[in-house]
Design a protein around this motif. Structure first.
Motif, PDB file in Angstrom:
ATOM      1  N   LYS A  10      37.444  18.005  45.718  1.00 14.86           N
ATOM      2  CA  LYS A  10      35.934  18.327  45.656  1.00 14.86           C
ATOM      3  C   LYS A  10      35.100  17.840  44.465  1.00 14.86           C
ATOM      4  O   LYS A  10      34.148  17.213  44.279  1.00 14.86           O
ATOM      5  CB  LYS A  10      35.559  19.696  46.173  1.00 14.86           C
ATOM      6  N   ASN A  28      32.262  14.183  51.462  1.00 19.50           N
ATOM      7  CA  ASN A  28      33.412  14.601  52.414  1.00 19.50           C
ATOM      8  C   ASN A  28      33.481  13.499  53.339  1.00 19.50           C
ATOM      9  O   ASN A  28      34.658  12.888  54.055  1.00 19.50           O
ATOM     10  CB  ASN A  28      33.460  15.786  53.011  1.00 19.50           C
ATOM     11  N   TYR A  40      36.638  15.090  59.398  1.00 18.79           N
ATOM     12  CA  TYR A  40      35.877  15.526  58.509  1.00 18.79           C
ATOM     13  C   TYR A  40      36.380  17.151  58.062  1.00 18.79           C
ATOM     14  O   TYR A  40      36.606  17.626  56.984  1.00 18.79           O
ATOM     15  CB  TYR A  40      34.409  15.796  58.918  1.00 18.79           C
ATOM     16  N   SER A  41      37.051  17.780  59.030  1.00 14.77           N
ATOM     17  CA  SER A  41      37.386  19.159  59.044  1.00 14.77           C
ATOM     18  C   SER A  41      38.662  19.090  58.084  1.00 14.77           C
ATOM     19  O   SER A  41      38.921  20.004  57.274  1.00 14.77           O
ATOM     20  CB  SER A  41      37.430  19.857  60.296  1.00 14.77           C
ATOM     21  N   SER A 100      37.361  18.567  54.636  1.00 19.11           N
ATOM     22  CA  SER A 100      37.101  20.091  54.072  1.00 19.11           C
ATOM     23  C   SER A 100      37.928  21.011  53.670  1.00 19.11           C
ATOM     24  O   SER A 100      37.786  21.543  52.714  1.00 19.11           O
ATOM     25  CB  SER A 100      35.893  20.480  55.273  1.00 19.11           C
TER      26      SER A 100
END
Length: 93
Positions: A22, A32, A43-44, A47
């Motif tokens: 991050k 992301n 994407y998840s 994340s």
């Protein structure tokens, strides 16, 4: 048993900050979504890596370093993880 120790350690590592994905994404002004698209991942998933809920495998971490044009070590928190003796017992899940 060995399985319960491994399972317990996984839970320990999930509670710790292991990667800096991050932070490095922010430093490189990337998102992301950009990383997900370039890796071909959901994407998840990205994340979860960014929140240190899950961790990418070493091959994926190498790909991330290449995409972000950084040394792979920049994606990892330096130092040793903090573990207690109780983290190695089968009762800790």
């Amino acid at each position: 048993t060995r399985c319960s120790v491994v399972r317990g350690l996984g839970d320990v590592y999930k509670r710790q900050r292991i990667n800096r994905i991050k932070v490095v994404l922010a430093e490189k002004q990337r998102t992301n979504k950009w990383l997900a698209e370039n890796l071909g991942r959901e994407y998840s998933t990205i994340s979860k890596w960014c929140t240190n809920t899950n961790q990418p495998d070493l091959i994926t971490l190498t790909k991330i370093a290449h995409l972000l044009e950084v040394d792979i070590r920049e994606l990892l928190v330096s130092g040793r993880p903090t573990l207690k003796d109780s983290d190695f017992t089968s009762g800790n899940k």
